[in-house]
Design a protein around this motif. Structure first.
Motif, PDB file in Angstrom:
ATOM      1  N   VAL A  14       0.962  -1.444  -0.230  1.00  0.00           N
ATOM      2  CA  VAL A  14      -0.051   0.100   0.288  1.00  0.00           C
ATOM      3  C   VAL A  14       0.301   1.376  -0.120  1.00  0.00           C
ATOM      4  O   VAL A  14       1.040   2.297  -0.592  1.00  0.00           O
ATOM      5  CB  VAL A  14      -0.777   0.521   0.766  1.00  0.00           C
ATOM      6  N   MET A  15       2.205   1.287   0.523  1.00  0.00           N
ATOM      7  CA  MET A  15       2.636   1.966   1.174  1.00  0.00           C
ATOM      8  C   MET A  15       3.477   2.485  -0.692  1.00  0.00           C
ATOM      9  O   MET A  15       3.723   3.653  -1.747  1.00  0.00           O
ATOM     10  CB  MET A  15       3.735   2.228   2.386  1.00  0.00           C
ATOM     11  N   GLY A  36       1.256   3.904  -2.200  1.00  0.00           N
ATOM     12  CA  GLY A  36       1.312   5.734  -2.186  1.00  0.00           C
ATOM     13  C   GLY A  36       2.436   6.648  -2.787  1.00  0.00           C
ATOM     14  O   GLY A  36       1.892   7.369  -3.123  1.00  0.00           O
ATOM     15  N   SER A  37       3.863   5.874  -2.778  1.00  0.00           N
ATOM     16  CA  SER A  37       4.333   6.472  -2.848  1.00  0.00           C
ATOM     17  C   SER A  37       4.569   6.709  -4.771  1.00  0.00           C
ATOM     18  O   SER A  37       5.206   8.180  -4.976  1.00  0.00           O
ATOM     19  CB  SER A  37       6.183   5.729  -2.470  1.00  0.00           C
ATOM     20  N   VAL A  80       2.019   7.604  -6.154  1.00  0.00           N
ATOM     21  CA  VAL A  80       0.757   8.311  -6.687  1.00  0.00           C
ATOM     22  C   VAL A  80       1.573   9.641  -5.981  1.00  0.00           C
ATOM     23  O   VAL A  80       1.879  11.055  -6.697  1.00  0.00           O
ATOM     24  CB  VAL A  80      -0.593   8.323  -5.693  1.00  0.00           C
TER      25      VAL A  80
END
Length: 99
Positions: free
Chosen positions: A44-45, A48-49, A51
């Motif tokens: 997930v991270m 997110g990174s 994005v």
């Protein structure tokens, strides 16, 4: 729309990276003998990174984005001895000695 174009492959890679085939490949190429896949929070991270990086890079000229990416690769190579480029090379051409 552009975010979806880059988000799709990133999500697909996060899923593929946690398959037995890719995990076994990482182990076979000595990239990480103790690698058992990513945790959900890591995946997930990572997304997110990606994005966040897309948002930073999108308004910039292409040359600046490329220069930033190369600089980050060089810094990480110096700092920890490995980077994305070496990771990809080892996955594609296992056994290649790179110091």
């Amino acid at each position: 729309m552009a975010r979806l174009v880059v988000l799709g492959p990133e999500c697909a890679w996060e899923v593929a990276q946690n398959t037995d085939t890719v995990i076994d490949r990482y182990r076979a190429t000595n990239i990480a003998l103790e690698y058992y896949g990513n945790s959900v929070i890591n995946s997930v991270m990572d997304i997110g990174s990606m994005v966040a990086g897309f948002r930073v890079a999108r308004p910039c000229p292409a040359w600046l984005t490329v220069m930033r990416a190369l600089l980050m690769e060089l810094i990480v190579r110096y700092w920890i001895g490995g980077n994305l480029i070496l990771n990809i090379i080892m996955l594609i051409y296992p056994g290649v000695a790179i110091n």
